[in-house]
Design a protein around this motif. Structure first.
Motif, PDB file in Angstrom:
ATOM      1  N   SER A 177      -2.870  -1.121  -3.111  1.00  0.00           N
ATOM      2  CA  SER A 177      -3.477   0.173  -3.402  1.00  0.00           C
ATOM      3  C   SER A 177      -2.409   1.248  -3.557  1.00  0.00           C
ATOM      4  O   SER A 177      -1.352   1.186  -2.926  1.00  0.00           O
ATOM      5  CB  SER A 177      -4.468   0.572  -2.309  1.00  0.00           C
ATOM      6  OG  SER A 177      -3.757   0.916  -1.136  1.00  0.00           O
ATOM      7  N   SER A 192      -6.138   5.377  -6.296  1.00  0.00           N
ATOM      8  CA  SER A 192      -6.931   6.465  -5.749  1.00  0.00           C
ATOM      9  C   SER A 192      -6.214   7.752  -6.147  1.00  0.00           C
ATOM     10  O   SER A 192      -5.155   8.082  -5.610  1.00  0.00           O
ATOM     11  CB  SER A 192      -7.017   6.303  -4.236  1.00  0.00           C
ATOM     12  OG  SER A 192      -7.477   7.481  -3.660  1.00  0.00           O
ATOM     13  N   LYS A 224       0.882  -1.163   0.000  1.00  0.00           N
ATOM     14  CA  LYS A 224       0.000   0.000   0.000  1.00  0.00           C
ATOM     15  C   LYS A 224       0.917   1.209   0.000  1.00  0.00           C
ATOM     16  O   LYS A 224       1.726   1.367   0.911  1.00  0.00           O
ATOM     17  CB  LYS A 224      -0.869   0.017   1.251  1.00  0.00           C
ATOM     18  CG  LYS A 224      -1.943  -1.047   1.218  1.00  0.00           C
ATOM     19  CD  LYS A 224      -2.821  -0.933   2.429  1.00  0.00           C
ATOM     20  CE  LYS A 224      -3.968  -1.932   2.301  1.00  0.00           C
ATOM     21  NZ  LYS A 224      -4.795  -1.945   3.497  1.00  0.00           N
ATOM     22  N   VAL A 262      -2.169   5.475  -3.666  1.00  0.00           N
ATOM     23  CA  VAL A 262      -2.884   6.733  -3.453  1.00  0.00           C
ATOM     24  C   VAL A 262      -2.010   7.878  -3.959  1.00  0.00           C
ATOM     25  O   VAL A 262      -0.846   7.994  -3.578  1.00  0.00           O
ATOM     26  CB  VAL A 262      -3.209   6.940  -1.948  1.00  0.00           C
ATOM     27  CG1 VAL A 262      -3.943   8.261  -1.737  1.00  0.00           C
ATOM     28  CG2 VAL A 262      -4.024   5.760  -1.433  1.00  0.00           C
ATOM     29  N   ARG A 297     -12.703   7.482 -16.159  1.00  0.00           N
ATOM     30  CA  ARG A 297     -12.614   8.688 -15.335  1.00  0.00           C
ATOM     31  C   ARG A 297     -11.663   9.727 -15.911  1.00  0.00           C
ATOM     32  O   ARG A 297     -11.747  10.897 -15.576  1.00  0.00           O
ATOM     33  CB  ARG A 297     -12.124   8.330 -13.934  1.00  0.00           C
ATOM     34  CG  ARG A 297     -13.234   7.815 -13.059  1.00  0.00           C
ATOM     35  CD  ARG A 297     -12.736   7.669 -11.629  1.00  0.00           C
ATOM     36  NE  ARG A 297     -13.580   6.723 -10.932  1.00  0.00           N
ATOM     37  CZ  ARG A 297     -13.142   5.880 -10.020  1.00  0.00           C
ATOM     38  NH1 ARG A 297     -11.872   5.883  -9.689  1.00  0.00           N
ATOM     39  NH2 ARG A 297     -13.967   5.051  -9.434  1.00  0.00           N
ATOM     40  N   SER A 315     -12.257  -2.487 -12.720  1.00  0.00           N
ATOM     41  CA  SER A 315     -11.202  -1.629 -12.182  1.00  0.00           C
ATOM     42  C   SER A 315     -10.421  -0.966 -13.313  1.00  0.00           C
ATOM     43  O   SER A 315      -9.911   0.130 -13.162  1.00  0.00           O
ATOM     44  CB  SER A 315     -10.277  -2.434 -11.278  1.00  0.00           C
ATOM     45  OG  SER A 315      -9.798  -3.581 -11.939  1.00  0.00           O
ATOM     46  N   ARG A 327     -11.699  -1.770  -7.215  1.00  0.00           N
ATOM     47  CA  ARG A 327     -11.939  -0.542  -7.952  1.00  0.00           C
ATOM     48  C   ARG A 327     -11.191   0.638  -7.332  1.00  0.00           C
ATOM     49  O   ARG A 327     -10.999   1.656  -7.965  1.00  0.00           O
ATOM     50  CB  ARG A 327     -13.430  -0.223  -7.970  1.00  0.00           C
ATOM     51  CG  ARG A 327     -14.191  -1.205  -8.821  1.00  0.00           C
ATOM     52  CD  ARG A 327     -15.660  -0.917  -8.750  1.00  0.00           C
ATOM     53  NE  ARG A 327     -16.376  -1.868  -9.582  1.00  0.00           N
ATOM     54  CZ  ARG A 327     -17.622  -1.708  -9.961  1.00  0.00           C
ATOM     55  NH1 ARG A 327     -18.288  -0.638  -9.584  1.00  0.00           N
ATOM     56  NH2 ARG A 327     -18.201  -2.603 -10.715  1.00  0.00           N
ATOM     57  N   SER A 328     -10.806   0.470  -6.079  1.00  0.00           N
ATOM     58  CA  SER A 328     -10.103   1.574  -5.417  1.00  0.00           C
ATOM     59  C   SER A 328      -8.591   1.354  -5.431  1.00  0.00           C
ATOM     60  O   SER A 328      -7.868   1.945  -4.651  1.00  0.00           O
ATOM     61  CB  SER A 328     -10.603   1.718  -3.991  1.00  0.00           C
ATOM     62  OG  SER A 328     -10.465   0.474  -3.322  1.00  0.00           O
ATOM     63  N   HIS A 379      -8.297  13.120 -11.792  1.00  0.00           N
ATOM     64  CA  HIS A 379      -8.194  12.376 -13.053  1.00  0.00           C
ATOM     65  C   HIS A 379      -8.148  13.308 -14.251  1.00  0.00           C
ATOM     66  O   HIS A 379      -7.696  12.943 -15.320  1.00  0.00           O
ATOM     67  CB  HIS A 379      -9.381  11.423 -13.213  1.00  0.00           C
ATOM     68  CG  HIS A 379      -9.338  10.243 -12.303  1.00  0.00           C
ATOM     69  ND1 HIS A 379      -9.831  10.282 -11.023  1.00  0.00           N
ATOM     70  CD2 HIS A 379      -8.848   8.994 -12.483  1.00  0.00           C
ATOM     71  CE1 HIS A 379      -9.653   9.100 -10.445  1.00  0.00           C
ATOM     72  NE2 HIS A 379      -9.057   8.307 -11.305  1.00  0.00           N
ATOM     73  N   HIS A 400      -1.740  11.919  -4.246  1.00  0.00           N
ATOM     74  CA  HIS A 400      -2.288  13.199  -3.797  1.00  0.00           C
ATOM     75  C   HIS A 400      -2.153  14.300  -4.834  1.00  0.00           C
ATOM     76  O   HIS A 400      -2.881  15.283  -4.805  1.00  0.00           O
ATOM     77  CB  HIS A 400      -1.605  13.644  -2.501  1.00  0.00           C
ATOM     78  CG  HIS A 400      -2.018  12.826  -1.312  1.00  0.00           C
ATOM     79  ND1 HIS A 400      -1.559  13.064  -0.052  1.00  0.00           N
ATOM     80  CD2 HIS A 400      -2.857  11.763  -1.202  1.00  0.00           C
ATOM     81  CE1 HIS A 400      -2.087  12.200   0.799  1.00  0.00           C
ATOM     82  NE2 HIS A 400      -2.872  11.382   0.117  1.00  0.00           N
ATOM     83  N   THR A 404       1.328   5.485  -0.578  1.00  0.00           N
ATOM     84  CA  THR A 404       0.722   6.797  -0.751  1.00  0.00           C
ATOM     85  C   THR A 404       1.801   7.766  -1.211  1.00  0.00           C
ATOM     86  O   THR A 404       2.849   7.875  -0.570  1.00  0.00           O
ATOM     87  CB  THR A 404       0.120   7.291   0.581  1.00  0.00           C
ATOM     88  OG1 THR A 404      -0.857   6.354   1.008  1.00  0.00           O
ATOM     89  CG2 THR A 404      -0.538   8.650   0.404  1.00  0.00           C
TER      90      THR A 404
END
Lengths: 391, 174
Positions: free
Chosen positions: A248, A273, A227, A250, A309, A302, A269-270, A277, A252, A229
């Motif tokens: 995942s 993140s 994961k 993420v 998007r 996904s 689907r996440s 977009h 920012h 970020t």
């Protein structure tokens, strides 16, 4: 005999800055060899800000290992020592096969102390799991992670890399990431590319979190990515290639423009993140998992949702093996919503008339398309057929 | 998505400047393209080069200047984009194709371009031509390099010096 030459030797009249710039594009040993050309060129190499030495030993075929007159380590050390010690080093590019750890640990700090802005160190070694770092290949023991034998081979990243105030671009291949605990300030890195770098999810996260000016991030075959970020507000390109343990990502940044993903079908689907977009104009998606058995739209939602998007998408490259055609109607409905799309590349098999029909519907729905490429996945990439269509 | 043109003050039409080569040929070009030159940028920002004035370039002849401007015009849109690489691989590939074609030229033209690129301080062009010369040197022996670059053959004295030097820097010759 060659007294009356009409040859054009204007190059030698150039200033040191211009000659240095030329030599910056050469491997260091070749740059040094130009010092033999004439008195004018004698000392130009000494201030070239690039140290670039490639180990001639290739992969596991190290035939000729013993016939090389000079070992690679000695060559790099000579390259560093024959420079003008007061001249800055901007770029250190090392490509080494089974290096001597203690020397490698010296070269990098030397370059960083001389102000290096770009460090690119590729380590090569014989790997037991070379073929296994992908769970989707039909091979017994295929895995998304390194095996024990390889773990021991990779060298630990030196601390100095993470304490440099000048380093802007860092590219590492085959290292063990050891991110020091005492890095509290932000690093000025703009480009970070990690290939086959092993390290814990926490270490990777801490490294990325310390790069608040990161613009381009590439993670390739790094099993430690789970994961992640990315907090940098400047991030504009992200490539996530064969990091099969990822759960995942993420982002920012509101400026992400280009996204490249290679791997299995994102499990949720996440999975991505992304804060914005609308800024994304280029997407490359290469699904290496066999999705022939997945037939319902939800199973590849996904992927289709991600594309859908990105409303300002201009460039889309899709590889779905082995049978892209199963999904062409699904993608048709997604692409219909992308008015700016002007470049579309598809890789996969068009197995039957139905799929050809779907693709032609898809083309009718993308009015601004300037370039359309389709290629079967089994053939090498460069042999693809180009079908420039005027639409 | 249309980025505002850098350098046009009024009604949207791009501002033009005039450059005058050493042989007195006048070139009219968009200010944004000419501003790729660090040397010209300040003059242009100060409002120079417009109208009947023109900026004289006593070190650049017309053949070279037209080649330089061909480069600037092609690269100006990408440079206006904050110097960042273009969003799509297609645009990048197109620029790359242009660059490769652009330096596929006679050596004396290439040398004139190197001089001009340095005089005018056009970063991208300086790198492009430097890389081209480096490619001409790459993989060659010193004698081959001398011939490629058009150096006169070495005198016996120079030859002796070369040999001594080669011994000193043995590591670079493997």
């Amino acid at each position: 005999m060659a007294k009356k030459t009409t040859r054009d030797d204007r190059l030698s009249t150039l200033g040191d800055a211009a000659l240095t710039r030329i030599l910056s594009h050469l491997p260091t040993d070749e740059a040094v060899r130009t010092s033999i050309l004439s008195r004018r060129w004698r000392n130009v190499y000494a201030t070239v800000p690039v140290v670039d030495v490639v180990d001639p030993k290739i992969g596991d075929r190290c035939r000729g290992y013993n016939t090389l007159p000079m070992c690679y380590e000695q060559k790099v050390t000579c390259a560093l020592m024959s420079r003008d010690p007061t001249a800055p080093i901007r770029v250190l590019r090392i490509d080494v096969y089974h290096p001597t750890h203690s020397l490698l640990d010296q070269w990098i700090p030397i370059a960083l102390r001389a102000g290096a802005e770009e460090v690119d160190v590729k380590v090569r070694c014989q790997e037991a799991s070379r073929l296994r770092l992908c769970p989707f290949i039909p091979y017994e023991g295929a895995s998304a992670d390194f095996d024990g034998g390889d773990l021991a081979r990779y060298i630990r990243t030196p601390r100095s890399l993470f304490h440099s105030a000048t380093l802007r671009h860092l590219s590492l291949s085959r290292w063990t990431l050891e991110f020091p605990k005492d890095v509290s300030s932000f690093m000025p890195l703009e480009t970070l590319a990690l290939h086959r770098v092993m390290g814990s999810a926490e270490a990777l996260q801490r490294l990325v979190s310390r790069c608040n000016q990161l613009k381009d991030l590439t993670l390739e075959e790094c099993p430690g990515v789970k994961k992640l970020t990315v907090t940098s507000a400047s991030l504009r390109t992200l490539a996530l290639v064969c990091c099969h343990n990822t759960r995942s990502i993420v982002i920012h940044s509101r400026r992400l423009r280009s996204l490249r993903y290679k791997g299995g079908v994102p499990p949720t689907r996440s999975f991505f993140s992304i804060a914005n977009h609308a800024a994304i104009t280029a997407v490359t998606i290469d699904i290496c998992q066999d999705i022939g058995g997945k037939t319902t739209p939800t199973e590849i939602a996904s992927v289709t949702e991600l594309i859908g998007r990105c409303g300002n998408l201009e460039f889309l490259h899709l590889s779905l093996r082995p049978a892209m055609a199963y999904y062409s109607s699904l993608f048709t409905s997604v692409l219909r919503c992308l008015p700016y799309l002007r470049h579309l590349e598809l890789r996969g098999c068009l197995r039957n008339d139905h799929s050809v029909g779907c693709v032609s519907v898809l083309l009718q729905n993308t009015p601004n398309l300037q370039v359309f490429l389709v290629s079967p996945s089994s053939r090498p990439y460069r042999e693809e057929e180009e079908l420039p269509l005027r639409l | 998505m249309a980025a505002p043109e850098s350098g046009d003050g009024n009604n949207g039409a791009a501002r033009m400047v005039t450059l005058i080569s050493s042989d007195n040929t006048r070139f009219e070009v968009e200010a944004a393209a000419a501003s790729l030159s660090q040397t010209l940028q300040l003059t242009i920002l100060d409002g120079g080069g417009g109208g009947g004035d023109g900026i004289p370039l006593p070190n650049v002849d017309s053949a070279t200047l037209s080649k330089v401007l061909e480069y600037c015009i092609k690269h100006a849109p990408a440079a206006a984009n904050g110097g960042a690489p273009n969003a799509t691989a297609v645009d990048r590939a197109e620029l790359e194709r242009f660059d490769n074609e652009f330096v596929n030229i006679d050596q004396s033209v290439l040398y004139s371009l190197i001089m001009a690129a340095h005089n005018l301080e056009i970063e991208g062009l300086q790198s492009l031509v430097a890389k081209k010369v480096a490619d001409m040197i790459k993989g060659k022996s010193p004698m081959e390099i001398r011939r490629t670059l058009g150096f006169p053959d070495p005198t016996p004295e120079e030859q002796a010096e070369m040999n001594a030097h080669m011994l000193e820097y043995g590591w670079a010759y493997e």
